[in-house]
Design a protein around this motif. Structure first.
Motif, PDB file in Angstrom:
ATOM      1  N   PHE A  19     -24.000  -3.023 -15.883  1.00  0.00           N
ATOM      2  CA  PHE A  19     -23.417  -4.231 -16.492  1.00  0.00           C
ATOM      3  C   PHE A  19     -24.039  -5.355 -16.334  1.00  0.00           C
ATOM      4  O   PHE A  19     -24.448  -5.764 -15.289  1.00  0.00           O
ATOM      5  N   SER A  24     -19.146  -7.421 -15.909  1.00  0.00           N
ATOM      6  CA  SER A  24     -18.453  -7.306 -14.619  1.00  0.00           C
ATOM      7  C   SER A  24     -17.133  -7.574 -14.917  1.00  0.00           C
ATOM      8  O   SER A  24     -16.564  -7.491 -14.294  1.00  0.00           O
ATOM      9  N   GLN A  27     -14.501  -6.376 -17.281  1.00  0.00           N
ATOM     10  CA  GLN A  27     -13.701  -5.479 -16.198  1.00  0.00           C
ATOM     11  C   GLN A  27     -13.475  -5.315 -14.837  1.00  0.00           C
ATOM     12  O   GLN A  27     -13.051  -3.534 -14.593  1.00  0.00           O
ATOM     13  N   LEU A  28     -13.112  -6.125 -14.075  1.00  0.00           N
ATOM     14  CA  LEU A  28     -12.419  -5.876 -13.109  1.00  0.00           C
ATOM     15  C   LEU A  28     -11.358  -5.090 -13.274  1.00  0.00           C
ATOM     16  O   LEU A  28      -9.712  -5.871 -14.208  1.00  0.00           O
ATOM     17  N   LYS A  29     -10.614  -4.874 -12.398  1.00  0.00           N
ATOM     18  CA  LYS A  29      -9.349  -4.241 -12.224  1.00  0.00           C
ATOM     19  C   LYS A  29      -7.819  -5.470 -12.337  1.00  0.00           C
ATOM     20  O   LYS A  29      -7.860  -6.147 -11.589  1.00  0.00           O
ATOM     21  N   GLU A 140     -16.731   0.639  -5.501  1.00  0.00           N
ATOM     22  CA  GLU A 140     -16.488  -0.121  -6.518  1.00  0.00           C
ATOM     23  C   GLU A 140     -16.628  -0.185  -8.078  1.00  0.00           C
ATOM     24  O   GLU A 140     -16.066  -0.951  -8.525  1.00  0.00           O
ATOM     25  N   SER A 143     -13.030   0.237  -9.010  1.00  0.00           N
ATOM     26  CA  SER A 143     -12.293  -1.327  -9.304  1.00  0.00           C
ATOM     27  C   SER A 143     -12.488  -2.099 -10.548  1.00  0.00           C
ATOM     28  O   SER A 143     -11.073  -2.648 -11.088  1.00  0.00           O
ATOM     29  N   ARG A 144     -13.238  -1.067 -11.351  1.00  0.00           N
ATOM     30  CA  ARG A 144     -13.370  -1.360 -12.792  1.00  0.00           C
ATOM     31  C   ARG A 144     -12.321  -1.195 -13.974  1.00  0.00           C
ATOM     32  O   ARG A 144     -12.865  -1.683 -14.772  1.00  0.00           O
ATOM     33  N   SER A 145     -11.520  -0.129 -13.834  1.00  0.00           N
ATOM     34  CA  SER A 145     -10.718   0.782 -14.620  1.00  0.00           C
ATOM     35  C   SER A 145     -11.915   0.958 -15.636  1.00  0.00           C
ATOM     36  O   SER A 145     -11.237   1.319 -16.815  1.00  0.00           O
ATOM     37  N   LEU A 146     -13.071   1.874 -15.050  1.00  0.00           N
ATOM     38  CA  LEU A 146     -13.197   2.085 -16.372  1.00  0.00           C
ATOM     39  C   LEU A 146     -12.756   3.983 -17.206  1.00  0.00           C
ATOM     40  O   LEU A 146     -12.473   4.155 -16.156  1.00  0.00           O
ATOM     41  N   ASN A 391     -11.468   0.121 -19.245  1.00  0.00           N
ATOM     42  CA  ASN A 391     -11.907  -0.262 -20.142  1.00  0.00           C
ATOM     43  C   ASN A 391     -12.686   0.702 -20.651  1.00  0.00           C
ATOM     44  O   ASN A 391     -13.730   1.171 -19.601  1.00  0.00           O
ATOM     45  N   SER A 393     -16.751   1.535 -21.157  1.00  0.00           N
ATOM     46  CA  SER A 393     -18.147   2.042 -20.394  1.00  0.00           C
ATOM     47  C   SER A 393     -18.942   2.260 -20.888  1.00  0.00           C
ATOM     48  O   SER A 393     -18.341   3.566 -22.395  1.00  0.00           O
TER      49      SER A 393
END
Length: 408
Positions: A19, A24, A27-29, A140, A143-146, A391, A393
């Motif tokens: 990323f 990034s 794509q933060l949660k 971590e 936390s990006r909700s991928l 999100n 990925s």
């Protein structure tokens, strides 16, 4: 052509998505997505349990065990249930509701059924949302909700997140547990409460804060460890076990046979063939993860529930003692004596049953069978909704010797 004799040991390391900084940040949660996932899964859980009610001849417990029995009042006013008659359609969920509506009118559903159902869904949403937030804080990538986290979170992180979420849910649900334990249909009828919200508010004022958290230690222990094992098992089976199976199964496939046996694509950048696992394998592992998680959770919660049942018999006496304006030390001693007597009674029953293990797991199979279908269905919905709001990925690749396994 690559033969098995000329291959070097395969590199089965899962590739971590790359990323850039700008991507990034986008794509933060979003906490609202976690709340949507939790509420959606909890709502479907409550609905799916009702669909299975006919199969079990009784209202199936929700995805995670309901904190308040929303049919307790309907069951208490049903003459067939009170007479302990053999099961019939009249004792099913629709039958109980039909009798209640005929007796009290359609207002019975919004006044007596809907409040505890909403409370159960709310508690379930708290559990889901807390788990997603805690997992994102510990790992971590989560936390990006991928839509697909690769590499998947380690076992210790999923257990810790589930443990914390269970503890939070136990605290939030303490008032509901107190109402569930002390529910008395005659009390509801004689006082002529307009709805269950009013009954709950009056009852909680009567027992006070001490009554709400009486025996909460057992609930905390059951929920925290139970959900820690639950989520850890679910995440491990659906991710690590799935990747391990795909690596082992497709790793035996020689590259010259790939084009004939499996859908194959060509990676134009490095001229490496890639194959995709059969589309039905991942859903099968997702369902298997739900079954395994439900069983593992029951191994923790079923024994502790047996202890809770005995302890709860003493709550009425503790409530009466709490209303006598005793000193704090005296009240604490009363709670200590209640736990001590509970242990004595548990020991006595365990001896009569042939040992602690036999007593702890009495009825385990029957209760677990009731939990598995709705739990598995609820977890599938939970995962699908989580991916729906996730999100995009990069694709996950398992690098083999001469070709890649592509996890889409």
């Amino acid at each position: 052509m690559v033969t098995s004799a000329s291959r070097s040991p395969p590199n089965t390391t899962l590739q971590r998505p790359e990323f850039n900084q700008e991507k990034s940040l986008t794509q933060l949660k979003d906490p609202r997505k976690d709340a949507a996932v939790g509420a959606s899964a909890a709502g479907v859980r409550a609905l799916s349990s009702q669909v299975l009610a006919f199969y079990f001849r009784a209202p199936v417990k929700a995805f995670f065990r309901t904190r308040v029995d929303y049919l307790a009042f309907a069951r208490a006013i049903n003459p067939r249930v009170q007479a302990n008659q053999s099961w019939s359609w009249h004792m099913s969920t629709p039958g109980l509701l039909a009798h209640a509506v005929r007796t009290y009118g359609w207002g019975f559903i919004p006044n007596q059924i809907l409040p505890p159902m909403l409370a159960n869904i709310g508690v379930g949403a708290v559990l889901y949302t807390s788990y997603l937030q805690m997992l994102g804080a510990l790992y971590e990538l989560s936390s990006r909700s991928l839509k697909r986290v690769s590499p998947p979170p380690p076992l210790k992180d999923t257990f810790t997140a589930g443990f914390s979420a269970g503890a939070i849910q136990s605290f939030v649900a303490a008032p509901l547990d107190a109402l569930h334990i002390r529910f008395d249909a005659n009390d509801v009828l004689t006082r002529e409460h307009k709805n269950m919200w009013q009954y709950g508010r009056i009852k909680l004022n009567e027992i006070g804060l001490r009554g709400v958290f009486a025996g909460w230690g057992l609930s905390l222990l059951k929920d925290s460890f139970g959900y820690g094992v639950f989520f850890a098992t679910f995440e491990y089976v659906k991710a690590q076990s799935y990747y391990a199976f795909v690596t082992r199964y497709y790793g035996r496939t020689q590259i010259r046979d790939v084009s004939n046996q499996h859908p194959c694509e060509l990676n134009k950048k490095v001229n490496v063939p890639t194959l995709k696992p059969h589309y039905a394998i991942e859903p099968a592992f997702l369902m298997l993860a739900g079954v395994a998680a439900s069983i593992s959770q029951q191994t923790i919660q079923h024994p502790l529930n047996s202890i809770q049942i005995i302890y709860h018999r003493r709550l009425q006496s503790l409530d009466m003692q709490a209303q006598m304006n005793q000193s704090r030390s005296k009240l604490l001693n009363n709670f200590y004596q209640a736990y001590k007597k509970t242990y004595t009674e548990c020991s006595s029953q365990a001896r009569r049953s042939g040992g602690w293990r036999r007593w702890f797991y009495r009825g385990f199979f029957r209760n677990t069978i009731k939990q598995v279908p709705s739990t598995s269905a609820g977890l599938v919905i939970f995962e699908l909704v989580r991916r729906r709001y996730g999100n995009e990925s990069e694709l996950t690749k398992i690098e083999m010797d001469g070709y890649d396994i592509l996890i889409s």
